[in-house]
Design a protein around this motif. Structure first.
Motif, PDB file in Angstrom:
ATOM      1  N   MET A   1       0.820  -1.190   0.000  1.00  0.00           N
ATOM      2  CA  MET A   1       0.000   0.000   0.000  1.00  0.00           C
ATOM      3  C   MET A   1       0.866   1.256   0.000  1.00  0.00           C
ATOM      4  N   ASN A   2       2.083   1.153  -0.370  1.00  0.00           N
ATOM      5  CA  ASN A   2       2.968   2.319  -0.387  1.00  0.00           C
ATOM      6  C   ASN A   2       2.707   3.183  -1.603  1.00  0.00           C
ATOM      7  N   GLY A   3       3.013   4.470  -1.468  1.00  0.00           N
ATOM      8  CA  GLY A   3       2.954   5.378  -2.601  1.00  0.00           C
ATOM      9  C   GLY A   3       1.597   6.004  -2.786  1.00  0.00           C
ATOM     10  N   MET A   4       1.229   6.195  -4.054  1.00  0.00           N
ATOM     11  CA  MET A   4      -0.012   6.893  -4.377  1.00  0.00           C
ATOM     12  C   MET A   4      -1.156   5.897  -4.519  1.00  0.00           C
ATOM     13  N   MET A   5      -2.293   6.248  -3.984  1.00  0.00           N
ATOM     14  CA  MET A   5      -3.532   5.527  -4.245  1.00  0.00           C
ATOM     15  C   MET A   5      -4.585   6.590  -4.476  1.00  0.00           C
ATOM     16  N   LYS A   6      -5.101   6.660  -5.642  1.00  0.00           N
ATOM     17  CA  LYS A   6      -6.117   7.601  -6.102  1.00  0.00           C
ATOM     18  C   LYS A   6      -6.368   8.772  -5.131  1.00  0.00           C
ATOM     19  N   GLY A   7      -5.566   9.802  -5.260  1.00  0.00           N
ATOM     20  CA  GLY A   7      -5.758  11.009  -4.483  1.00  0.00           C
ATOM     21  C   GLY A   7      -5.024  11.070  -3.157  1.00  0.00           C
ATOM     22  N   PHE A   8      -4.411   9.976  -2.744  1.00  0.00           N
ATOM     23  CA  PHE A   8      -3.737   9.912  -1.449  1.00  0.00           C
ATOM     24  C   PHE A   8      -2.262   9.602  -1.594  1.00  0.00           C
ATOM     25  N   ARG A   9      -1.498  10.036  -0.624  1.00  0.00           N
ATOM     26  CA  ARG A   9      -0.094   9.656  -0.508  1.00  0.00           C
ATOM     27  C   ARG A   9       0.012   8.835   0.777  1.00  0.00           C
ATOM     28  N   VAL A  10       0.208   7.531   0.614  1.00  0.00           N
ATOM     29  CA  VAL A  10       0.255   6.604   1.738  1.00  0.00           C
ATOM     30  C   VAL A  10       1.561   5.840   1.679  1.00  0.00           C
ATOM     31  N   GLU A  11       2.344   5.948   2.751  1.00  0.00           N
ATOM     32  CA  GLU A  11       3.628   5.250   2.847  1.00  0.00           C
ATOM     33  C   GLU A  11       3.975   5.109   4.313  1.00  0.00           C
ATOM     34  N   PRO A  12       4.922   4.250   4.651  1.00  0.00           N
ATOM     35  CA  PRO A  12       5.295   4.127   6.056  1.00  0.00           C
ATOM     36  C   PRO A  12       5.690   5.494   6.629  1.00  0.00           C
ATOM     37  N   SER A  13       5.153   5.793   7.806  1.00  0.00           N
ATOM     38  CA  SER A  13       5.447   7.074   8.440  1.00  0.00           C
ATOM     39  C   SER A  13       6.873   7.075   8.970  1.00  0.00           C
ATOM     40  N   PRO A  14       7.663   8.086   8.618  1.00  0.00           N
ATOM     41  CA  PRO A  14       9.034   8.137   9.120  1.00  0.00           C
ATOM     42  C   PRO A  14       9.099   8.463  10.618  1.00  0.00           C
ATOM     43  N   ASP A  15       8.042   9.055  11.153  1.00  0.00           N
ATOM     44  CA  ASP A  15       8.040   9.489  12.556  1.00  0.00           C
ATOM     45  C   ASP A  15       7.276   8.566  13.493  1.00  0.00           C
ATOM     46  N   HIS A  16       6.483   7.642  12.930  1.00  0.00           N
ATOM     47  CA  HIS A  16       5.616   6.794  13.753  1.00  0.00           C
ATOM     48  C   HIS A  16       5.713   5.355  13.260  1.00  0.00           C
TER      49      HIS A  16
ATOM     50  N   ARG B   1      -1.482  16.839   9.851  1.00  0.00           N
ATOM     51  CA  ARG B   1      -0.864  15.526   9.636  1.00  0.00           C
ATOM     52  C   ARG B   1      -1.730  14.425  10.230  1.00  0.00           C
ATOM     53  N   LEU B   2      -1.904  13.352   9.453  1.00  0.00           N
ATOM     54  CA  LEU B   2      -2.657  12.181   9.890  1.00  0.00           C
ATOM     55  C   LEU B   2      -1.824  10.934   9.647  1.00  0.00           C
ATOM     56  N   VAL B   3      -1.972   9.950  10.520  1.00  0.00           N
ATOM     57  CA  VAL B   3      -1.368   8.636  10.307  1.00  0.00           C
ATOM     58  C   VAL B   3      -2.437   7.586  10.565  1.00  0.00           C
ATOM     59  N   ALA B   4      -2.272   6.421   9.950  1.00  0.00           N
ATOM     60  CA  ALA B   4      -3.277   5.368  10.061  1.00  0.00           C
ATOM     61  C   ALA B   4      -2.602   4.005  10.146  1.00  0.00           C
ATOM     62  N   ARG B   5      -3.355   3.053  10.673  1.00  0.00           N
ATOM     63  CA  ARG B   5      -2.889   1.665  10.657  1.00  0.00           C
ATOM     64  C   ARG B   5      -4.090   0.743  10.782  1.00  0.00           C
TER      65      ARG B   5
ATOM     66  N   THR C   1     -11.035   6.033   5.730  1.00  0.00           N
ATOM     67  CA  THR C   1      -9.828   5.267   6.068  1.00  0.00           C
ATOM     68  C   THR C   1     -10.199   3.815   6.311  1.00  0.00           C
ATOM     69  N   GLY C   2     -11.275   3.607   7.053  1.00  0.00           N
ATOM     70  CA  GLY C   2     -11.738   2.244   7.316  1.00  0.00           C
ATOM     71  C   GLY C   2     -12.142   1.528   6.042  1.00  0.00           C
ATOM     72  N   MET C   3     -12.880   2.223   5.204  1.00  0.00           N
ATOM     73  CA  MET C   3     -13.289   1.631   3.924  1.00  0.00           C
ATOM     74  C   MET C   3     -12.065   1.223   3.107  1.00  0.00           C
ATOM     75  N   ARG C   4     -11.068   2.079   3.083  1.00  0.00           N
ATOM     76  CA  ARG C   4      -9.870   1.827   2.277  1.00  0.00           C
ATOM     77  C   ARG C   4      -9.010   0.708   2.861  1.00  0.00           C
ATOM     78  N   LEU C   5      -8.703   0.802   4.163  1.00  0.00           N
ATOM     79  CA  LEU C   5      -7.780  -0.164   4.757  1.00  0.00           C
ATOM     80  C   LEU C   5      -8.421  -1.528   4.997  1.00  0.00           C
ATOM     81  N   ILE C   6      -9.671  -1.548   5.430  1.00  0.00           N
ATOM     82  CA  ILE C   6     -10.311  -2.823   5.758  1.00  0.00           C
ATOM     83  C   ILE C   6     -10.832  -3.525   4.510  1.00  0.00           C
ATOM     84  N   LEU C   7     -11.441  -2.761   3.605  1.00  0.00           N
ATOM     85  CA  LEU C   7     -12.086  -3.358   2.421  1.00  0.00           C
ATOM     86  C   LEU C   7     -11.315  -3.150   1.130  1.00  0.00           C
TER      87      LEU C   7
END
Length: 155
Positions: free
Chosen positions: A1-16, A37-41, A84-90
């Motif tokens: 799930m790294n990089g770009m996903m339709k409109g989002f920039r999602v990659e491992p957080s360097p700070d978290h 800033r937002l982070v997710a898991r 976020t839930g829709m994207r990460l879970i489904l």
């Protein structure tokens, strides 16, 4: 799930460690300007259900006149957490979806300076809709409970 996903920039957080960045590709849009800033898991709950956790970092710009997190900031976190839930879970197309309804019960006040988490789970998915619910937590405290419905993008 790294990089770009339709409109989002999602990659491992360097700070978290163990978290993903959860940024819109266009930093001039609402999420970045209003929430920051937002982070997710993705997590496994004690009941075995998958949950998505979206974290914001409340600061003075998120405060009300009581020096607590403004309810509007909490509602914004919740709304973003539904997607976020829709994207990460489904693995759903969050970028083309819309919120149909959102019900929130405020239980406590969020504090500035401590991470504020929206933890969301999927209750049901149909061909056109996703039903979700969750809690906003800060440490061991529950700040709000919520449920919402997302309509998936039109073909």
């Amino acid at each position: 799930m790294n990089g770009m996903m339709k409109g989002f920039r999602v990659e491992p957080s360097p700070d978290h460690e163990g978290w993903l960045t959860w940024d819109l590709a266009d930093p001039t849009r609402y999420n970045a300007n209003a929430i920051g800033r937002l982070v997710a898991r993705l997590e496994d709950g004690p009941d075995g259900k998958r949950r998505a956790r979206l974290r914001m970092f409340p600061e003075r710009k998120h405060s009300n006149l009581l020096d607590a997190v403004h309810g509007g900031a909490t509602l914004s976190l919740i709304d973003i957490a539904l997607f976020t839930g829709m994207r990460l879970i489904l693995d759903g197309d969050a970028a083309g979806s819309v919120t149909l309804d959102l019900s929130t019960q405020f239980i406590g006040a969020g504090r500035l300076g401590d991470p504020l988490d929206a933890v969301v789970e999927v209750l049901r998915e149909t061909r056109r809709l996703v039903f979700l619910r969750g809690l906003v937590e800060q440490g061991e405290e529950t700040i709000a409970a919520f449920n919402g419905t997302i309509r998936k993008p039109s073909r």
